[in-house]
Design an enzyme around this catalytic site. Sequence first.
Site, PDB file in Angstrom:
ATOM      1  CB  CYS A 142      -0.951   0.033   1.015  1.00 60.01           C
ATOM      2  SG  CYS A 142      -2.336   1.160   1.012  1.00 60.01           S
ATOM      3  CG  HIS A 235      -4.110  -2.877   3.315  1.00 68.66           C
ATOM      4  ND1 HIS A 235      -2.880  -2.921   3.982  1.00 68.66           N
ATOM      5  CD2 HIS A 235      -4.300  -1.627   2.894  1.00 68.66           C
ATOM      6  CE1 HIS A 235      -2.374  -1.610   4.113  1.00 68.66           C
ATOM      7  NE2 HIS A 235      -3.414  -0.850   3.341  1.00 68.66           N
ATOM      8  CD  GLU A 237      -1.807  -6.419   4.857  1.00 72.04           C
ATOM      9  OE1 GLU A 237      -2.060  -5.044   5.062  1.00 72.04           O
ATOM     10  OE2 GLU A 237      -1.846  -6.829   3.812  1.00 72.04           O
TER      11      GLU A 237
END
Length: 306
Positions: A142, A235, A237
């Site tokens: 990001c 993102h 994750e």
Amino acid sequence: MPIKIPDSLPAASVLDNEHIFVMTEYRALHQDIRPLKIGILNLMPTKITTETQILRSLSNTPLQIEVDFIGTSTYIGKNTPQEHLFEFYKTFSEIKNTNYDGFIITGAPVEHLAFEEVDYWEELCEIMDWTTTHVHSTFHICWGAQAGLYHHYGVPKHELAEKMSGVFRHRLLTPKSRLFHGFDSEFMAPHSRHTEVRAEDIKKVPELRIMAVSDEAGVYVVGDEDGSRFFVMGHSEYDAETLDTEYRRDLAKGLEPQIPKHYYPDDDPKQPPVLSWRAHSTLIYTNWLNYFVYQTTPFDISRKIK
């Protein structure tokens, strides 16, 4: 996957409850193998949450991994207990003579600032320069990806008219890349950002290639020619509830945020969000570790990697 982390790290109990294998320091010391050494520069304000998210994403491989968490010394956030930072984090001065097989640079909520206005920008530039000689492959996330593209290649970021928040459909431009081994031709991934990098700027840099895009969210993955740097704009994750937490936080601040797109059933925030990207998250981290770290890093990393 045996992730070697301190026994008392908060993520350890969370991952253990999810039946993710984390290895105690004691047990790791009694195994006669060299683990992959991974550094994580955690720039996110909610560091404990981010630790768990990234460790979970790294968890689906038989490789043994030893993780160091690194923080900046020129800026210390207020959202994480100081005792946690003191116990589990290292500064750049403590690791600058260390070589890492892989290194992760997270995002940070500083997108509205010019890069040079960020408190720790000079320190981050020093760390990013250091990765070229002390890290085999670096994975930027990001804002960390935008910062890396700007610092290494001069690619600018651009302000968005409204926050890019939601879970978006993506397609592969380099489907034969080992980074996408096992991927479907289309996949979902979350985004949460106020700025973007644009394809026309990236295409001006011959060393870079755009690897995955979204018709709605734009450029998603960019890589260099030899796999030593990857830049992921979203993102992957994130947990299922992360975008929901951010949305309700902004509501409470009176910011009138847009509802995250393609996230809640029928775009109704009264309903629980749908987790539709976990498989992709696991694959992209596993493939990075396997093909761009483990299979190409030198066994002896006591010498400079590049």
